[in-house]
Design a protein around this motif. Sequence first.
Motif, mmCIF file in Angstrom:
data_model
loop_
_atom_site.group_PDB
_atom_site.id
_atom_site.type_symbol
_atom_site.label_atom_id
_atom_site.label_comp_id
_atom_site.label_asym_id
_atom_site.label_seq_id
_atom_site.Cartn_x
_atom_site.Cartn_y
_atom_site.Cartn_z
ATOM 1 N N PHE A 153 38.631 -36.864 17.386
ATOM 2 C CA PHE A 153 38.237 -36.161 18.315
ATOM 3 C C PHE A 153 37.271 -36.658 19.214
ATOM 4 O O PHE A 153 36.257 -37.049 18.847
ATOM 5 C CB PHE A 153 37.609 -34.738 17.660
ATOM 6 N N LEU A 164 27.638 -33.583 20.572
ATOM 7 C CA LEU A 164 28.879 -34.105 19.545
ATOM 8 C C LEU A 164 29.104 -35.707 19.829
ATOM 9 O O LEU A 164 29.519 -36.037 20.870
ATOM 10 C CB LEU A 164 29.857 -33.011 19.850
ATOM 11 N N ARG A 170 37.715 -38.116 11.063
ATOM 12 C CA ARG A 170 37.219 -37.031 10.298
ATOM 13 C C ARG A 170 37.966 -36.254 9.376
ATOM 14 O O ARG A 170 39.242 -36.556 9.294
ATOM 15 C CB ARG A 170 36.493 -36.131 11.677
ATOM 16 N N SER A 211 43.208 -33.263 18.147
ATOM 17 C CA SER A 211 42.433 -32.160 18.158
ATOM 18 C C SER A 211 43.135 -30.914 17.266
ATOM 19 O O SER A 211 44.424 -31.302 17.036
ATOM 20 C CB SER A 211 42.357 -31.710 19.578
ATOM 21 N N LEU A 212 42.402 -30.289 16.921
ATOM 22 C CA LEU A 212 42.858 -28.982 16.279
ATOM 23 C C LEU A 212 44.001 -28.459 17.083
ATOM 24 O O LEU A 212 45.099 -27.704 16.952
ATOM 25 C CB LEU A 212 42.057 -28.084 15.602
ATOM 26 N N GLN A 213 43.769 -28.413 18.698
ATOM 27 C CA GLN A 213 44.700 -27.640 19.429
ATOM 28 C C GLN A 213 46.082 -28.440 19.514
ATOM 29 O O GLN A 213 47.065 -27.719 19.362
ATOM 30 C CB GLN A 213 44.169 -27.823 20.895
ATOM 31 N N ASN A 239 38.077 -23.782 12.915
ATOM 32 C CA ASN A 239 37.995 -25.369 12.514
ATOM 33 C C ASN A 239 36.793 -25.312 11.481
ATOM 34 O O ASN A 239 35.501 -25.222 11.802
ATOM 35 C CB ASN A 239 37.190 -26.168 13.939
ATOM 36 N N ILE A 269 40.407 -22.322 17.075
ATOM 37 C CA ILE A 269 41.420 -22.650 17.984
ATOM 38 C C ILE A 269 42.775 -21.695 17.907
ATOM 39 O O ILE A 269 43.165 -21.217 16.784
ATOM 40 C CB ILE A 269 41.695 -23.975 17.622
HETATM 41 O O1 LIG Z 1 39.682 -30.319 17.423
HETATM 42 C C1 LIG Z 1 38.727 -30.020 18.130
HETATM 43 N N1 LIG Z 1 39.114 -29.221 19.107
HETATM 44 C C2 LIG Z 1 37.648 -28.882 19.906
HETATM 45 O O2 LIG Z 1 38.015 -28.011 21.018
HETATM 46 C C3 LIG Z 1 36.463 -29.017 19.534
HETATM 47 N N2 LIG Z 1 35.199 -28.788 19.712
HETATM 48 C C4 LIG Z 1 34.455 -29.326 18.889
HETATM 49 O O3 LIG Z 1 32.973 -29.130 19.055
HETATM 50 N N3 LIG Z 1 35.075 -30.012 18.014
HETATM 51 C C5 LIG Z 1 36.380 -29.812 18.263
HETATM 52 N N4 LIG Z 1 37.466 -30.185 17.554
#
Ligand SMILES: O=c1[nH]c(=O)c2[nH]c(=O)[nH]c2[nH]1
Length: 286
Positions: A153, A164, A170, A211-213, A239, A269
């Motif tokens: 990410f 962050l 991760r 990303s989780l998205q 998450n 998400i």
């Molecule tokens: O996969 C993620 N999407 C996010 O939008 C996000 N925002 C965050 O702080 N960590 C993550 N991780």
Amino acid sequence: MAVLGPNRYGKAETRVVRVTRHGDAHRIKDLTVSTSLSGDMAEVHLSGDNSAVLPTDTQKNTVFAFAKKHGVGAIEDFALLLARHFADSRPAIHHARVAVDEHAWERNGAFGHSFVRSGREVRTCVAHHDGTRSWVVSGLRDLVVLNTTNSEFWGFAKDEYTTLPETRDRVLATAVDAAWRHAEAPQDWDKTYENARGALLAAFADTYSLSLQQTLYAMGTRVLAECPGVCEVRLSLPNKHHFLVDLAPFGLDNDGEVFFAADRPYGLIEGTVLREDAPAAGPAWE
Ligand SMILES: O=c1[nH]c(=O)c2[nH]c(=O)[nH]c2[nH]1
């Protein structure tokens, strides 16, 4: 001047366990059933005339009676049976919504009569019937999954409040809450459920995630690919953050080995993946 808006009523969360006995080999179905009826219910609200009201107590009794009379197979079949019964039961009732959750049990050893509550996810469905048409959404919740690598990410937007750090490796973990809308009823609800569940798990495991998205979209897409009668998938993915613990104060390095599993707050998400030609949802998601 007030007017009555949309309304519905029913019995929420009837807990019913149906035991089927084949000699010494017993089977159990453990359900939570919620019924909700709507239609010509203005008078009960406006003047207190209850003549159109099929009591919620009767709805609860019907759930138990149907479990005995018809047995319980796939939860979607049971939900549809109840929804059709209620929608057809009285002229004033025009629409029935029946939601069923199934709690999984496994056999306890070789005993036919002994069970242990399974750590599996809760299987869910919601059926609607309006006297003519039916709509079914199937799903699951609390399917907890974790990848120890293949998740990054970085490249995200930053402002004066961003702390962050970017990461190229991760832990990615979530408790999948998914629901899928059927454009048409499948031959076998149970088989479709296993296909959808398998698709969610496979896509979570084999998607290299930025990303989780992105993972969410891959999971929804995979369900559509594996389940031809499904036209829309809705996913809600918390998450479940795993933070690398700083072990330097103890003279120890930490190369992705020890994590603090935080439970809150968590990123949430959510998204929908649907076929381009998905038919209108009608009341399916209500
Ligand atoms: O996969 C993620 N999407 C996010 O939008 C996000 N925002 C965050 O702080 N960590 C993550 N991780």
